[in-house]
Design a protein around this motif. Sequence first.
Motif, PDB file in Angstrom:
ATOM      1  N   ASN A   1      -6.057  -7.230  -2.425  1.00  0.00           N
ATOM      2  CA  ASN A   1      -4.577  -7.929  -2.230  1.00  0.00           C
ATOM      3  C   ASN A   1      -3.730  -7.011  -1.684  1.00  0.00           C
ATOM      4  OD1 ASN A   1      -5.263 -10.411  -3.608  1.00  0.00           O
ATOM      5  ND2 ASN A   1      -5.263  -9.045  -5.452  1.00  0.00           N
ATOM      6  N   TYR A   2      -4.702  -5.775  -0.827  1.00  0.00           N
ATOM      7  CA  TYR A   2      -3.840  -4.883   0.577  1.00  0.00           C
ATOM      8  C   TYR A   2      -4.076  -5.420   1.520  1.00  0.00           C
ATOM      9  CZ  TYR A   2      -3.177  -2.110  -4.220  1.00  0.00           C
ATOM     10  OH  TYR A   2      -2.967  -2.328  -5.665  1.00  0.00           O
TER      11      TYR A   2
ATOM     12  N   PRO B   1       0.249  -1.876   0.022  1.00  0.00           N
ATOM     13  CA  PRO B   1       0.343  -3.037  -0.933  1.00  0.00           C
ATOM     14  C   PRO B   1       0.935  -4.138  -0.434  1.00  0.00           C
ATOM     15  CG  PRO B   1       2.348  -1.645  -0.441  1.00  0.00           C
ATOM     16  CD  PRO B   1       2.077  -1.531   0.651  1.00  0.00           C
ATOM     17  N   ARG B   2       0.725  -4.965   0.642  1.00  0.00           N
ATOM     18  CA  ARG B   2       0.374  -6.474   0.235  1.00  0.00           C
ATOM     19  C   ARG B   2      -0.120  -6.894   1.261  1.00  0.00           C
ATOM     20  NH1 ARG B   2       6.113  -5.859   4.390  1.00  0.00           N
ATOM     21  NH2 ARG B   2       5.499  -8.031   4.304  1.00  0.00           N
TER      22      ARG B   2
ATOM     23  N   VAL C   1       5.440   2.836   1.588  1.00  0.00           N
ATOM     24  CA  VAL C   1       4.109   3.666   1.654  1.00  0.00           C
ATOM     25  C   VAL C   1       3.728   4.899   0.638  1.00  0.00           C
ATOM     26  CG1 VAL C   1       1.317   3.664   1.606  1.00  0.00           C
ATOM     27  CG2 VAL C   1       3.109   1.953   3.133  1.00  0.00           C
ATOM     28  N   ASP C   2       3.124   4.410  -0.549  1.00  0.00           N
ATOM     29  CA  ASP C   2       3.142   5.941  -1.600  1.00  0.00           C
ATOM     30  C   ASP C   2       4.667   6.826  -1.356  1.00  0.00           C
ATOM     31  OD1 ASP C   2       0.189   5.175  -1.630  1.00  0.00           O
ATOM     32  OD2 ASP C   2       0.286   6.647  -0.742  1.00  0.00           O
TER      33      ASP C   2
END
Length: 225
Positions: free
Chosen positions: A152-153, A166-167, A132-133
Amino acid sequence: MHTLLIVEDDPFISRSIAATFKEKPFEVLGIAKSVSQARELLELQKPDVCLVDIQLKGEESGTALAADLDLLQIPYLYLTAQTDPYTLAEVSRTNPLGYIVKPFTLASLWSSFSVSWQQYISKQKTIFTVKVDGYLYKIDEADILYLEAFDNYCYLHTTNKKLLLPRTLKSVRESLHASYYFTPHRSYLINLKKVTNLGKRTVEVSGRELPLSEARRPELLKILK
């Protein structure tokens, strides 16, 4: 099939170990007689696990290689006949899965190795890894309170963290290994071990009230009972 690198300077011992592991679900990637040879092999391919003799011929001992393996996050076990204070001090700075004491029979070698390896595998299966990031997070699945869909997250909630992954929720759910998760609502996935209260249309997870669909309540009630 898992892969193994053997780091041992006694050719008889290394060949015997290789023959033993070839009969198991392991592919022996190579045999190194020194730390420098081991490093060369590691540049070509990363093994799943290593067996490392502490007292190797050459300028560097097995503990020097172990420090590299710790950085690479490659698990390893020591092969050793040494118990002197200096060796113990060097070993204490590293993080092996375990120790196999020489002399050993091939049966005792496999027995000692398999116990340590299975414990490692079992622990790895409950670690959820996500980036993440630009940061890599490794989270014990038992520490996850719940996941919450967001387009979508999805958000992952622990006691002291809230990460936007991001999933999709479906994607994360399929990648979790633990069996103690439940979907109380299409937008949520909860850790059953963290449920603190159950209402008619809500479920409380560590004090946080989340929606519970009417259709899912009977199944959740049955599980909790």
